[in-house]
Enzyme design. Structure first.
Site, PDB file in Angstrom:
ATOM      1  N   ASP A   1       0.840  -1.213   0.000  1.00 58.26           N
ATOM      2  CA  ASP A   1       0.000   0.000   0.000  1.00 58.26           C
ATOM      3  C   ASP A   1       0.867   1.252   0.000  1.00 58.26           C
ATOM      4  OD1 ASP A   1       0.837  -0.744   2.557  1.00 58.26           O
ATOM      5  OD2 ASP A   1      -1.020  -0.172   3.567  1.00 58.26           O
TER       6      ASP A   1
ATOM      7  N   ASP B   1       1.019  -7.545 -10.584  1.00 59.54           N
ATOM      8  CA  ASP B   1      -0.028  -7.259 -11.568  1.00 59.54           C
ATOM      9  C   ASP B   1      -0.544  -5.840 -11.357  1.00 59.54           C
ATOM     10  OD1 ASP B   1      -2.007  -7.785 -13.535  1.00 59.54           O
ATOM     11  OD2 ASP B   1      -3.468  -8.257 -11.959  1.00 59.54           O
TER      12      ASP B   1
HETATM   13  C1  IPM Z   1      -1.493  -9.230 -16.933  1.00 58.98           C
HETATM   14  C2  IPM Z   1      -2.974  -9.491 -17.005  1.00 58.98           C
HETATM   15  C3  IPM Z   1      -3.206 -10.951 -16.659  1.00 58.98           C
HETATM   16  C4  IPM Z   1      -2.756 -11.143 -15.230  1.00 58.98           C
HETATM   17  C5  IPM Z   1      -4.633 -11.447 -16.841  1.00 58.98           C
HETATM   18  C6  IPM Z   1      -5.159 -11.159 -18.239  1.00 58.98           C
HETATM   19  C7  IPM Z   1      -4.747 -12.907 -16.539  1.00 58.98           C
HETATM   20  O1  IPM Z   1      -3.660  -8.625 -16.190  1.00 58.98           O
HETATM   21  O2  IPM Z   1      -0.734  -9.879 -17.680  1.00 58.98           O
HETATM   22  O3  IPM Z   1      -1.090  -8.398 -16.135  1.00 58.98           O
HETATM   23  O4  IPM Z   1      -3.499 -10.894 -14.280  1.00 58.98           O
HETATM   24  O5  IPM Z   1      -1.621 -11.565 -15.043  1.00 58.98           O
HETATM   25 MG    MG Z   2      -2.425  -7.114 -15.329  1.00 55.84          MG
END
Ligand code: IPM
Ligand code: MG
Length: 362
Positions: free
Chosen positions: A218, A242
């Site tokens: 965070d 992500d």
């Molecule tokens: C990414 C995307 C993917 C993930 C999805 C589409 C599965 O958001 O490559 O960051 O969460 O890894």
């Molecule tokens: Mg992603």
């Protein structure tokens, strides 16, 4: 002659449009260097699912596994069930053990007007590499629904999985002479993060000259918008990676600019723009191919160990962006500047290739 077989996953939406520009770059390089490329289509994603009921046919996975490297566009369609196309990506990451997701984010000098932050915050530029663990945590898909009342996804960390991404990141930092490796976790709450932090600190002992800092996720998200110029190399787990990589990517103006590598340092790796299939603009030829072209740059650096050509693609992109932009980066500033023209996807690819050619012909 350096012969390389490249699997192409063009995918859905704007995927084929942007991958075509990546191929154009590869063919330009082929013409002026010793490289020779053989392309093999490995269909995957929503269209394939509609046609044959599978988003990742085994034949495609085999082609990918047998190639030297993979160039991936985007998958996903609005009219198919959620998760179908996504599962295909996750399966490739798992099956090919692509445990490093390297996501570089760089603000090109001519695109400072696209940065959503105040100019004084980004005076010193943005140049960040996020090393995201790419096979474990909640993405291991351990969980389920109990009696329609309770849903569970477990965060799975293994010593092997955590150690190898942290080691890769430290090695990268040390090889490229950066002075810090930031680790992002949530060790004030999560046991898995305490496990991660211990491993980070223990591997870190082998790299005493690299500054080591742990942030809670965070707080890190806050620092990313507060002082992005001070952040250069970050290692983190799958889901945090992500999230922070999307946040970081937008700081340089558009998701259309972002490249990434899903890397297996001992095997086949897959390079992909970070944007999705963007069905709303598919077929119009207006997508930004820079994310894919920079993914090709990463392919040279990571899979072909060719830093020179990587650097050259990067320079070519930088020069092209001084005069032309696709719609996603065509800001008010650009509209009011007669030196900057709006171009479509293929024109942007052409412009980068002209730069590449002018350097390689010498
Ligand atoms: C990414 C995307 C993917 C993930 C999805 C589409 C599965 O958001 O490559 O960051 O969460 O890894
Ligand atoms: Mg992603």
């Amino acid at each position: 002659m350096m012969k390389k077989q490249i699997a192409l996953v063009k995918g859905d939406g704007i995927g084929p449009e942007v991958v075509n520009e990546g191929i154009k770059v590869l063919k330009t390089i082929e013409k002026y260097t010793d490289y020779s490329f053989e392309f093999k289509d490995a269909p995957m994603g929503g269209e394939v699912w509609k046609n044959c009921g599978e988003s990742l046919p085994q034949t495609s996975l085999n082609i990918m596994a047998q190639s030297d490297t993979i160039l991936f566009g985007a998958v996903g369609l609005p009219d198919i069930p959620q998760g179908v196309a996504e599962k295909a990506i996750l399966k490739v990451r798992q099956d090919l053990d692509l445990y490093v997701n390297l996501r570089p984010v760089k603000l090109y000098p001519s695109l400072h007007d696209m940065c959503p932050l105040k100019p004084e915050i980004v005076e010193n530029g943005i140049d960040i590499a996020v090393f995201r663990e790419n096979t474990e945590s909640v993405y291991a898909q351990i969980g389920g629904i109990v009696n329609q009342e309770t849903a569970v996804n477990s965060m799975v960390y293994t010593r092997k999985g955590v150690s190898r991404i942290i080691e890769y990141a430290f090695e990268y930092v040390s090889r490229n002479k950066f002075d810090e490796l930031i680790s992002v976790d949530k060790a004030n709450v999560l046991t898995v993060s305490q496990f991660w932090r211990q491993i980070y600190q223990s591997i870190g002992k082998k790299y005493p000259s690299i500054k080591q800092t742990s942030y809670y996720v965070d707080a890190f998200c806050q620092w990313l918008i507060r002082a992005p110029s001070s952040i250069h190399t970050v290692v983190t787990e799958n889901m945090f990676g992500d999230i922070v990589s999307d946040e970081a990517a937008y700081l340089v103006g558009s998701l259309g600019m972002g490249a990434s590598g899903n890397i297996n340092p001992n095997g086949v790796s897959m390079y992909e723009p970070i944007h999705g299939s963007a069905p709303d603009i598919a077929g119009q030829g207006i997508a930004n191919p820079i994310g894919t072209i920079l993914s090709v740059k990463m392919m040279f650096e990571e899979s072909f160990q060719d830093a020179y050509l990587g650097e050259m693609i990067d320079k070519s992109v930088e020069i092209a962006l001084e005069k032309i932009r696709t719609i996603d980066i065509y800001s008010k500033y650009a509209q009011n500047n007669s030196q900057i023209n709006r171009v479509n996807c293929t024109e942007m690819g052409d412009a980068v290739c002209i730069q590449i050619k002018s350097v390689l012909k010498k």
